[in-house]
Design an enzyme around this catalytic site. Sequence first.
Site, PDB file in Angstrom:
ATOM      1  N   GLU A   1       0.836  -1.198   0.000  1.00 30.22           N
ATOM      2  CA  GLU A   1       0.000   0.000   0.000  1.00 30.22           C
ATOM      3  C   GLU A   1       0.876   1.255   0.000  1.00 30.22           C
ATOM      4  O   GLU A   1       1.857   1.340   0.738  1.00 30.22           O
ATOM      5  CB  GLU A   1      -0.890  -0.025   1.236  1.00 30.22           C
ATOM      6  CG  GLU A   1      -1.927   1.078   1.304  1.00 30.22           C
ATOM      7  CD  GLU A   1      -2.881   0.905   2.481  1.00 30.22           C
ATOM      8  OE1 GLU A   1      -3.870   1.655   2.552  1.00 30.22           O
ATOM      9  OE2 GLU A   1      -2.631   0.007   3.318  1.00 30.22           O
TER      10      GLU A   1
ATOM     11  N   LYS B   1      -9.224   3.417  -2.562  1.00 27.55           N
ATOM     12  CA  LYS B   1      -9.580   2.621  -1.390  1.00 27.55           C
ATOM     13  C   LYS B   1     -10.955   3.042  -0.886  1.00 27.55           C
ATOM     14  O   LYS B   1     -11.264   4.237  -0.784  1.00 27.55           O
ATOM     15  CB  LYS B   1      -8.525   2.816  -0.301  1.00 27.55           C
ATOM     16  CG  LYS B   1      -8.636   1.867   0.882  1.00 27.55           C
ATOM     17  CD  LYS B   1      -7.429   2.029   1.809  1.00 27.55           C
ATOM     18  CE  LYS B   1      -7.470   1.069   2.993  1.00 27.55           C
ATOM     19  NZ  LYS B   1      -6.285   1.207   3.865  1.00 27.55           N
TER      20      LYS B   1
ATOM     21  N   CYS C   1      -5.901  -3.445   1.957  1.00 24.33           N
ATOM     22  CA  CYS C   1      -5.667  -3.524   3.403  1.00 24.33           C
ATOM     23  C   CYS C   1      -6.953  -3.646   4.223  1.00 24.33           C
ATOM     24  O   CYS C   1      -7.556  -4.695   4.297  1.00 24.33           O
ATOM     25  CB  CYS C   1      -4.838  -2.316   3.856  1.00 24.33           C
ATOM     26  SG  CYS C   1      -4.041  -2.552   5.480  1.00 24.33           S
TER      27      CYS C   1
ATOM     28  N   PRO D   1      22.305   3.708  29.188  1.00 22.47           N
ATOM     29  CA  PRO D   1      22.687   3.608  30.606  1.00 22.47           C
ATOM     30  C   PRO D   1      22.269   2.218  31.110  1.00 22.47           C
ATOM     31  O   PRO D   1      21.075   1.936  31.227  1.00 22.47           O
ATOM     32  CB  PRO D   1      21.875   4.724  31.277  1.00 22.47           C
ATOM     33  CG  PRO D   1      21.393   5.596  30.152  1.00 22.47           C
ATOM     34  CD  PRO D   1      21.233   4.692  28.977  1.00 22.47           C
ATOM     35  N   LEU D   2      23.231   1.351  31.351  1.00 29.07           N
ATOM     36  CA  LEU D   2      22.964  -0.037  31.732  1.00 29.07           C
ATOM     37  C   LEU D   2      22.973  -0.144  33.249  1.00 29.07           C
ATOM     38  O   LEU D   2      24.027  -0.068  33.887  1.00 29.07           O
ATOM     39  CB  LEU D   2      24.023  -0.951  31.106  1.00 29.07           C
ATOM     40  CG  LEU D   2      23.840  -2.458  31.263  1.00 29.07           C
ATOM     41  CD1 LEU D   2      22.490  -2.913  30.745  1.00 29.07           C
ATOM     42  CD2 LEU D   2      24.967  -3.188  30.531  1.00 29.07           C
ATOM     43  N   SER D   3      21.774  -0.315  33.826  1.00 24.86           N
ATOM     44  CA  SER D   3      21.616  -0.191  35.276  1.00 24.86           C
ATOM     45  C   SER D   3      21.874  -1.476  36.042  1.00 24.86           C
ATOM     46  O   SER D   3      22.021  -1.455  37.262  1.00 24.86           O
ATOM     47  CB  SER D   3      20.194   0.282  35.595  1.00 24.86           C
ATOM     48  OG  SER D   3      19.258  -0.733  35.279  1.00 24.86           O
TER      49      SER D   3
ATOM     50  N   GLY E   1      19.505  -3.732  35.893  1.00 24.94           N
ATOM     51  CA  GLY E   1      18.135  -4.222  36.021  1.00 24.94           C
ATOM     52  C   GLY E   1      17.667  -4.861  34.731  1.00 24.94           C
ATOM     53  O   GLY E   1      18.326  -4.769  33.686  1.00 24.94           O
TER      54      GLY E   1
ATOM     55  N   SER F   1      16.850  -2.342  31.210  1.00 26.48           N
ATOM     56  CA  SER F   1      17.994  -1.956  30.378  1.00 26.48           C
ATOM     57  C   SER F   1      18.713  -3.189  29.851  1.00 26.48           C
ATOM     58  O   SER F   1      19.299  -3.164  28.760  1.00 26.48           O
ATOM     59  CB  SER F   1      18.957  -1.060  31.158  1.00 26.48           C
ATOM     60  OG  SER F   1      19.465  -1.716  32.303  1.00 26.48           O
TER      61      SER F   1
END
Length: 725
Positions: free
Chosen positions: A45, A114, A175, A358-360, A362, A365
């Site tokens: 489409e 359409k 669609c 930012p790898l915490s 937890g 992340s």
Amino acid sequence: MAHLVTLACCSLNQWALDFTGNVARIKESIIKAKAAGASLRVGPELEITGYGCLDHFLEGDIFLLSWEALAKIIDDDACQNIVLDIGMPVRHRNVRYNCRIICYNRKIVLIRPKMWLANDGNYREMRYFTPWMRPGHVEEYYLESIVGKITDQKTVRFGDGIISTRDTCFACETCEELFTPAAPHSTMGLDGVEIYTNSSGSHFELRKLKTRLDLIIEATKKSGGIYLYSNQKGCDGDRLYYDGSSMIICNGKILACGNQFSLDDVEVVTATVDLEDVRSFRSSPSRGLQSQHTQKYPRIELDVRLSKRVEDHDYQLEGQSEPIELRYHAPEEEIALGGACWLWDYLRRSHAAGFFIPLSGGIDSCATSVMVFSMCRLVVSVIQGGNAQVLRDAREIAGEADDSDWVPTTPQDLCERIFCTTYMGSKNSSSATRQRAKDLAHDIGAYHVNIDIDNVTTAIINVFYSWSSWMPKFKSAGGSVAENLALQNIQARSRMVLAYLFAQLLPTFRGRRSGGSLLVLGSANVDEALRGYLTKYDCSSADINPIGGISKTDLKAFIAWARTHFDLPILSSFISAVPTAELEPITSSYVQSDEADMGITYSELSTFGRLRKNDKLGPWGAYCKFLSTWGSQRFTQAESEQPLSPRQIADKTKFFFTKYAVNRHKMTVLTPSLHMEQYSPDDNRFDLRPFLYPGFDWAYAKIDRDVERRERTTQEKPGQEADVD
């Protein structure tokens, strides 16, 4: 007598407004379809413009450029001797339509607008287009001169018609029309249409593919026919991933299906079908009787055969396609592959130098990082399979020179070049989260940085102290709720500022050719957004958030799946760890916990989210629904569990909706995330609601009255419940 016809449908990785790239991909798909022997090629489409142009569809330029692009396609010698079904916007009598252009050998046969527009969820087609509300009507369209001088036509047919060739009849369905209760293919089939083309811009959601496929199969299962479904693929510039899966179905049986997740920009799916199979399938007397009373469509004649003559067909080399069985991806695989494809498209098309997070330590992340690793796995696999375009993109992102011969041989090779992680610790952080972050980065190959932010947060707090001579304290040290929140939020917001600093400087620091900057990734899940359990302008604020449309439950399942399938044992420690923000001091009697902070479990949040969005229920409706689920023994998870009382249900319901309303303003600045879940609170266009609420006093009062009535009834007649008014 067999009438074998080879047909083609395409999944194209189109990009909104990329006319140059879109035309090139359309031409490539036509060439591939012809090489496979196809006589009819169907594309997605709005493939000329890309589906996701949004308000650009209101601009006059887009219609002019679309006609110029179409002229390039139909005048190309490589695009002749095949019937083309191409999607683009058309303006007719000053009205904008979403159209299919049927072309053959430098002639336009029909422009089919359409009729039923997608206008819910992520779709706003009626904002840009008008539906064609004249079923079975065809009129003249005055053709633009740039195309008319190629086709030698002044006018062409425009409207809801069907096309008759020498050997069959085909028609378009676009669609959303397939999914309507009175879909056009039903009456088209009764009027003799044997081949249906459906061009789609259908986006990916977890667990959605089977639902879509069941509806497509149903289109030909009762009344027969050949259905060509072409869907866009990839990220075309916003929050959606279009998951391809173009397919060809005959009489309810799948003959061919493309990939749901792929890095190939052009994928062509073909099948060879016997038209006689459709005719024999439709031999029932009841169908014959119904066909006498059905709507009759205007027919546009096209002097061409789609099937080969018997004497021209080599049955040994070109046999009929056999039905196939599809394998559906598990939701965990969909997260891994869908997220990988979306991230790759966004990265290469943004011309960024890679990703930063930012790898915490937890699980959120962690999940975002594992999704990037999944992307690297897929990219390396495709490169090893010989995809030159993906290799060129990888070299450009990694900052390699044009004449470089660098080839990543493992996912870690690529990850080390394009993915940077940083643990931003504080005096409230634990050694466990710091170590988990370091170990995960090592195992996936990311470039990892370990820093502390206490000097930054202390400096900011001292600015306040120098003015007020008052030092705020955490709750554990006797501080108020306001002080406790302020001290947590300044840590979270400092991390966001530092994230962008590192993202801008790390490529240059690491010596990347021409420097560049990294895209900052967010890692707030859909449940936390729904509850508002995030700090405005903290690390939830990023460039994009690949997990923002995924529930916590699905994220944990994804990590458990990746632990085995990606051979990452370190993920076990993330699964078993208690989710915590680590923004408050850890004491001998207190460790911060996400679910304790939220006052509600992640499982309950998912349930509330689905009732609010999917089932369209407010506080009263949700309360009533829970009376028959949480309040019933049949719905408890274990024999030891007891059903909740009406008051407990009322308290949970009011708590959720109050917190949801108070925090709704945060959705207005939510980082763009990959749409994966039907109950996403994304404020951009999927979930449109106020962000300043007056409260739910009327509904809450109604709930309270019902609870009191039920409690009185229970006291008077033990074991008997009152009716809900």
